[in-house]
Design a protein around this motif. Structure first.
Motif, PDB file in Angstrom:
ATOM      1  N   GLU A 160     -22.991 -27.674  -1.248  1.00 15.42           N
ATOM      2  CA  GLU A 160     -22.502 -28.849  -0.959  1.00 15.42           C
ATOM      3  C   GLU A 160     -23.316 -29.602  -0.082  1.00 15.42           C
ATOM      4  O   GLU A 160     -23.779 -30.697  -0.086  1.00 15.42           O
ATOM      5  CB  GLU A 160     -21.050 -29.030  -0.756  1.00 15.42           C
ATOM      6  CG  GLU A 160     -20.480 -30.306  -0.525  1.00 15.42           C
ATOM      7  CD  GLU A 160     -19.106 -30.154   0.250  1.00 15.42           C
ATOM      8  OE1 GLU A 160     -18.780 -31.191   1.275  1.00 15.42           O
ATOM      9  OE2 GLU A 160     -18.180 -29.440  -0.297  1.00 15.42           O
ATOM     10  N   VAL A 161     -23.555 -29.032   1.148  1.00 17.70           N
ATOM     11  CA  VAL A 161     -24.141 -29.660   2.380  1.00 17.70           C
ATOM     12  C   VAL A 161     -25.552 -29.635   1.667  1.00 17.70           C
ATOM     13  O   VAL A 161     -26.381 -30.629   2.263  1.00 17.70           O
ATOM     14  CB  VAL A 161     -23.816 -29.114   3.509  1.00 17.70           C
ATOM     15  CG1 VAL A 161     -24.604 -29.520   4.451  1.00 17.70           C
ATOM     16  CG2 VAL A 161     -22.355 -29.151   3.874  1.00 17.70           C
ATOM     17  N   LEU A 162     -26.162 -28.958   1.293  1.00 17.66           N
ATOM     18  CA  LEU A 162     -27.465 -28.863   1.122  1.00 17.66           C
ATOM     19  C   LEU A 162     -28.070 -29.683  -0.294  1.00 17.66           C
ATOM     20  O   LEU A 162     -29.153 -30.001  -0.290  1.00 17.66           O
ATOM     21  CB  LEU A 162     -27.912 -27.185   0.891  1.00 17.66           C
ATOM     22  CG  LEU A 162     -28.019 -26.364   1.758  1.00 17.66           C
ATOM     23  CD1 LEU A 162     -28.527 -24.836   1.336  1.00 17.66           C
ATOM     24  CD2 LEU A 162     -28.594 -26.856   3.310  1.00 17.66           C
TER      25      LEU A 162
ATOM     26  N   ALA B  40     -22.352 -23.070   7.873  1.00 15.73           N
ATOM     27  CA  ALA B  40     -23.447 -22.365   7.725  1.00 15.73           C
ATOM     28  C   ALA B  40     -24.710 -23.215   7.177  1.00 15.73           C
ATOM     29  O   ALA B  40     -25.852 -23.101   7.685  1.00 15.73           O
ATOM     30  CB  ALA B  40     -23.236 -21.073   6.687  1.00 15.73           C
ATOM     31  N   ALA B  41     -24.201 -24.235   6.208  1.00 18.56           N
ATOM     32  CA  ALA B  41     -25.556 -24.843   5.737  1.00 18.56           C
ATOM     33  C   ALA B  41     -25.940 -25.973   6.711  1.00 18.56           C
ATOM     34  O   ALA B  41     -27.350 -26.105   6.850  1.00 18.56           O
ATOM     35  CB  ALA B  41     -24.900 -25.842   4.664  1.00 18.56           C
ATOM     36  N   ARG B  42     -25.048 -26.350   7.662  1.00 10.96           N
ATOM     37  CA  ARG B  42     -25.656 -27.102   8.583  1.00 10.96           C
ATOM     38  C   ARG B  42     -26.565 -26.378   9.718  1.00 10.96           C
ATOM     39  O   ARG B  42     -27.660 -26.916  10.113  1.00 10.96           O
ATOM     40  CB  ARG B  42     -24.402 -27.701   9.521  1.00 10.96           C
ATOM     41  CG  ARG B  42     -23.698 -28.738   8.595  1.00 10.96           C
ATOM     42  CD  ARG B  42     -22.317 -29.315   9.498  1.00 10.96           C
ATOM     43  NE  ARG B  42     -21.367 -29.929   8.662  1.00 10.96           N
ATOM     44  CZ  ARG B  42     -20.367 -29.414   8.332  1.00 10.96           C
ATOM     45  NH1 ARG B  42     -19.684 -28.608   9.016  1.00 10.96           N
ATOM     46  NH2 ARG B  42     -19.445 -30.150   7.522  1.00 10.96           N
ATOM     47  N   LEU B  43     -26.400 -25.287   9.908  1.00  6.35           N
ATOM     48  CA  LEU B  43     -27.081 -24.249  10.593  1.00  6.35           C
ATOM     49  C   LEU B  43     -28.689 -24.335   9.923  1.00  6.35           C
ATOM     50  O   LEU B  43     -29.639 -24.302  10.380  1.00  6.35           O
ATOM     51  CB  LEU B  43     -26.691 -23.052  10.861  1.00  6.35           C
ATOM     52  CG  LEU B  43     -25.710 -22.850  11.872  1.00  6.35           C
ATOM     53  CD1 LEU B  43     -25.029 -21.390  11.716  1.00  6.35           C
ATOM     54  CD2 LEU B  43     -26.180 -22.993  13.298  1.00  6.35           C
ATOM     55  N   LEU B  44     -28.646 -24.110   8.687  1.00  8.32           N
ATOM     56  CA  LEU B  44     -29.996 -23.999   7.837  1.00  8.32           C
ATOM     57  C   LEU B  44     -30.802 -25.402   7.911  1.00  8.32           C
ATOM     58  O   LEU B  44     -31.848 -25.402   8.032  1.00  8.32           O
ATOM     59  CB  LEU B  44     -29.554 -23.665   6.188  1.00  8.32           C
ATOM     60  CG  LEU B  44     -29.096 -22.371   6.056  1.00  8.32           C
ATOM     61  CD1 LEU B  44     -28.634 -22.275   4.578  1.00  8.32           C
ATOM     62  CD2 LEU B  44     -30.332 -21.298   6.422  1.00  8.32           C
ATOM     63  N   LEU B  45     -30.006 -26.540   7.874  1.00  7.68           N
ATOM     64  CA  LEU B  45     -30.594 -27.807   7.948  1.00  7.68           C
ATOM     65  C   LEU B  45     -31.329 -27.993   9.178  1.00  7.68           C
ATOM     66  O   LEU B  45     -32.329 -28.378   9.362  1.00  7.68           O
ATOM     67  CB  LEU B  45     -29.567 -28.965   7.733  1.00  7.68           C
ATOM     68  CG  LEU B  45     -28.854 -29.102   6.106  1.00  7.68           C
ATOM     69  CD1 LEU B  45     -27.866 -30.014   6.281  1.00  7.68           C
ATOM     70  CD2 LEU B  45     -30.098 -29.655   5.390  1.00  7.68           C
ATOM     71  N   LYS B  46     -30.506 -27.467  10.289  1.00  2.42           N
ATOM     72  CA  LYS B  46     -31.197 -27.511  11.738  1.00  2.42           C
ATOM     73  C   LYS B  46     -32.389 -26.798  11.854  1.00  2.42           C
ATOM     74  O   LYS B  46     -33.374 -27.073  12.661  1.00  2.42           O
ATOM     75  CB  LYS B  46     -30.051 -27.291  12.726  1.00  2.42           C
ATOM     76  CG  LYS B  46     -30.627 -27.293  13.972  1.00  2.42           C
ATOM     77  CD  LYS B  46     -29.497 -27.163  15.085  1.00  2.42           C
ATOM     78  CE  LYS B  46     -29.907 -27.269  16.631  1.00  2.42           C
ATOM     79  NZ  LYS B  46     -28.640 -26.879  17.600  1.00  2.42           N
ATOM     80  N   ALA B  47     -32.348 -25.526  11.393  1.00  2.00           N
ATOM     81  CA  ALA B  47     -33.326 -24.296  11.441  1.00  2.00           C
ATOM     82  C   ALA B  47     -34.661 -24.675  10.748  1.00  2.00           C
ATOM     83  O   ALA B  47     -35.632 -24.331  10.777  1.00  2.00           O
ATOM     84  CB  ALA B  47     -32.847 -23.154  11.094  1.00  2.00           C
ATOM     85  N   LEU B  48     -34.449 -25.505   9.452  1.00  2.00           N
ATOM     86  CA  LEU B  48     -35.403 -25.529   8.588  1.00  2.00           C
ATOM     87  C   LEU B  48     -35.621 -27.036   8.330  1.00  2.00           C
ATOM     88  O   LEU B  48     -35.560 -27.616   7.029  1.00  2.00           O
ATOM     89  CB  LEU B  48     -35.234 -24.966   7.233  1.00  2.00           C
ATOM     90  CG  LEU B  48     -34.903 -23.423   7.248  1.00  2.00           C
ATOM     91  CD1 LEU B  48     -34.297 -22.782   6.076  1.00  2.00           C
ATOM     92  CD2 LEU B  48     -36.470 -22.672   7.323  1.00  2.00           C
ATOM     93  N   PRO B  49     -36.342 -27.901   9.137  1.00  2.00           N
ATOM     94  CA  PRO B  49     -36.311 -29.214   8.948  1.00  2.00           C
ATOM     95  C   PRO B  49     -37.492 -29.404   7.966  1.00  2.00           C
ATOM     96  O   PRO B  49     -37.468 -30.543   7.144  1.00  2.00           O
ATOM     97  CB  PRO B  49     -37.069 -29.653  10.382  1.00  2.00           C
ATOM     98  CG  PRO B  49     -37.396 -28.449  11.108  1.00  2.00           C
ATOM     99  CD  PRO B  49     -36.501 -27.547  10.749  1.00  2.00           C
ATOM    100  N   ALA B  50     -38.576 -28.693   7.789  1.00  2.00           N
ATOM    101  CA  ALA B  50     -39.447 -28.983   6.566  1.00  2.00           C
ATOM    102  C   ALA B  50     -39.024 -28.263   5.422  1.00  2.00           C
ATOM    103  O   ALA B  50     -39.740 -28.455   4.347  1.00  2.00           O
ATOM    104  CB  ALA B  50     -40.683 -28.152   6.979  1.00  2.00           C
ATOM    105  N   GLY B  51     -37.796 -27.826   5.210  1.00  2.71           N
ATOM    106  CA  GLY B  51     -37.387 -27.285   3.895  1.00  2.71           C
ATOM    107  C   GLY B  51     -37.491 -25.653   3.900  1.00  2.71           C
ATOM    108  O   GLY B  51     -38.301 -25.054   4.507  1.00  2.71           O
ATOM    109  N   GLY B  52     -36.851 -25.493   2.645  1.00  2.00           N
ATOM    110  CA  GLY B  52     -36.946 -24.038   2.422  1.00  2.00           C
ATOM    111  C   GLY B  52     -36.119 -23.579   1.158  1.00  2.00           C
ATOM    112  O   GLY B  52     -35.331 -24.043   0.581  1.00  2.00           O
TER     113      GLY B  52
END
Length: 303
Positions: free
Chosen positions: A171-173, A136-148
């Motif tokens: 852990e991933v974030l 799930a965290a990897r999906l967030l990293l891909k979707a939010l390159p500018a952060g969030g």
């Protein structure tokens, strides 16, 4: 006589007519942690297992009220009926440890969905929730390159599957420009679950992503965002495969979802339980864990 009474009682639990044919069958049970439709694939898996286990009577029991008292009562009732083995998704993996050990001292006990590894349970069938959180965290990293800044929504916080998913996400974030600010629980109360989203939208305008950690959370996130006119403005990452979630993946309002194999929990859990009780102890690995991989569903593979 005892087996006949067991057959009558088990049939009552299942809502099925009792018959002499079921009187000599050994009963095995699968107990959920809630009454949500997430468990329907597992129920189908148990039905499939029943078709292959003619000498057993399989019982599927929803815990409609997700409390330790209710689930413990269900487990005690099944033991009193003479059930030989139980697969259970614990409502609380901490406060129920003593009760689960007591049950495990009377019947063969497997856990599913959320494990209690230090208990007397024989085996765990389910996901690696830590790895699911990482996905799930990897999906967030891909979707939010500018952060969030993200808020998570979940049914229960006091169970291992919740703790491990959240830990996997964090852990991933860690070290990234995305923060999981908080995770709000709702105890499977859908009114409260939606209110958590509505209140977050009102109080935290800086939130630009949301994680639905349980199957019903994402459909309620979508509903609340739609009503607030903010659908598409907040990135959403989901778990499980509710039709509304898959529809959101398809139309782009949901980045992706991490999907588990609940059908296999029901099917493999019950067939392995029958084999174990029948003397085939080798069906359970030395560490007592059967991990069924989760996978990511996104727009590329949702169809």
């Amino acid at each position: 006589m005892r087996k006949l009474l067991l057959a009558v009682a088990a049939a009552a639990v299942m809502g099925l007519p009792a018959s002499a044919e079921t009187a000599d069958k050994t009963a095995l049970a699968f107990v959920t942690n809630s009454g949500t439709k997430f468990w329907r694939p597992a129920e189908a898996g148990v039905r499939k297992a029943q078709s292959e286990l003619p000498n057993y009577k399989l019982i599927f029991k929803y815990t409609e009220e997700s409390s330790t008292a209710t689930q413990t009562r269900i487990l005690d009732d099944l033991v009193a009926l003479g059930t030989a083995g139980i697969v259970v998704s614990p409502v609380d993996t901490k406060s129920m440890a003593g009760a689960l050990d007591r049950i495990a001292g009377q019947v063969t006990l497997f856990t599913t969905d959320s494990d209690v590894p230090n208990s007397k349970r024989v085996a765990y069938f389910g996901s690696s929730n830590t790895e699911a959180g990482r996905q799930a965290a990897r999906l967030l990293l891909k979707a939010l390159p500018a952060g969030g800044k993200c808020i998570g929504f979940i049914g229960l916080l006091q169970v291992a599957n919740a703790e491990n998913r959240i830990a996997g996400v964090r852990e991933v974030l860690k070290g990234s420009n995305i923060e999981l600010v908080d995770v709000l629980a709702d105890d499977f109360d859908k009114t409260r679950a939606k209110r958590n989203v509505v209140d977050t939208l009102a109080a935290r305008p800086d939130i630009n992503c949301m994680v639905g950690f349980y199957d019903y959370n994402t459909p309620l996130i979508l509903e609340a965002l739609r009503e607030a006119g903010k659908l598409g403005q907040v990135k959403i990452v989901a778990f499980d495969e509710d039709p509304a979630t898959l529809g959101g993946v398809k139309d782009g309002t949901v980045v992706g979802t991490v999907v588990q194999q609940a059908y296999e929990w029901g099917y493999l859990g019950m067939t392995a339980l029958a084999k174990y009780i029948g003397g085939k102890k080798s069906v359970i690995p030395a560490d007592g864990r059967i991990i069924l991989p989760t996978r990511i569903i996104d727009k590329d593979n949702v169809d």
